[in-house]
Scaffold this motif. Structure first.
Motif, short mmCIF file in Angstrom:
data_model
loop_
_atom_site.label_atom_id
_atom_site.label_comp_id
_atom_site.label_asym_id
_atom_site.label_seq_id
_atom_site.Cartn_x
_atom_site.Cartn_y
_atom_site.Cartn_z
N GLN A 98 0.63 -1.43 0.15
CA GLN A 98 -0.01 0.01 -0.01
C GLN A 98 1.06 1.49 -0.18
O GLN A 98 0.37 1.82 -0.57
N LYS A 99 2.27 1.57 0.24
CA LYS A 99 2.80 2.21 0.15
C LYS A 99 3.18 2.24 -1.48
O LYS A 99 3.45 1.97 -2.48
N ASP A 100 3.74 4.58 -1.37
CA ASP A 100 4.51 4.62 -3.15
C ASP A 100 3.22 4.00 -4.14
O ASP A 100 4.16 2.94 -5.38
N GLN A 101 1.87 4.37 -4.46
CA GLN A 101 1.77 3.70 -5.24
C GLN A 101 1.56 5.10 -6.16
O GLN A 101 0.74 5.95 -6.38
N ASN A 102 2.26 5.63 -6.06
CA ASN A 102 3.26 7.23 -7.10
C ASN A 102 3.22 6.54 -8.78
O ASN A 102 3.74 5.87 -9.43
N VAL A 103 2.15 7.59 -9.89
CA VAL A 103 2.04 6.33 -10.55
C VAL A 103 2.44 7.72 -11.79
O VAL A 103 1.88 8.64 -11.94
N GLU A 104 3.11 7.01 -13.26
CA GLU A 104 4.14 8.24 -13.53
C GLU A 104 3.13 8.15 -15.25
O GLU A 104 3.09 7.54 -15.34
N THR A 105 2.50 9.00 -15.05
CA THR A 105 1.88 9.35 -16.64
C THR A 105 1.91 9.92 -17.38
O THR A 105 2.68 11.30 -17.40
N ASN A 106 2.23 9.85 -18.82
CA ASN A 106 2.21 10.44 -19.42
C ASN A 106 0.69 11.19 -20.23
O ASN A 106 0.29 9.98 -20.97
N GLU A 107 0.20 12.49 -20.34
CA GLU A 107 -0.97 12.80 -20.53
C GLU A 107 -1.19 12.63 -21.81
O GLU A 107 -2.06 11.97 -22.51
N ASP A 108 -0.13 12.45 -22.78
CA ASP A 108 -0.55 12.55 -24.07
C ASP A 108 -0.69 10.80 -24.48
O ASP A 108 -0.56 10.84 -25.78
N ASP A 109 0.05 10.25 -23.66
CA ASP A 109 -0.61 8.74 -23.87
C ASP A 109 -2.23 8.01 -23.75
O ASP A 109 -2.47 7.04 -24.07
N GLY A 110 -2.92 9.27 -23.30
CA GLY A 110 -4.38 9.07 -22.80
C GLY A 110 -5.19 9.14 -24.18
O GLY A 110 -4.60 9.46 -25.45
#
Length: 57
Positions: free
Chosen positions: A11-23
């Motif tokens: 449950q720790k460190d659930q940061n997800v890197e996303t790129n809005e261009d891929d949406g």
């Protein structure tokens, strides 16, 4: 009332890197225009067919 066991370390460190261009763009495939449909059937024949379809479902 329990919901099963889980490992709290997951449950720790659930940061997800996303790129809005891929949406997905919601309006990417919007189309404005008309649709024409030609049929040899009369309006009464089409309504009878619709009635038959409704009766079977």
């Amino acid at each position: 009332m329990g919901f099963g066991s889980y490992d709290e370390s997951e449950q720790k460190d659930q940061n997800v890197e996303t790129n809005e261009d891929d949406g997905v763009t919601a309006h990417e495939n919007d189309h404005d225009g008309e649709v024409d449909f030609d049929s040899d059937a009369s309006t009464d024949e089409l309504l009878d067919k619709l009635s038959d379809i409704k009766d079977t479902s």
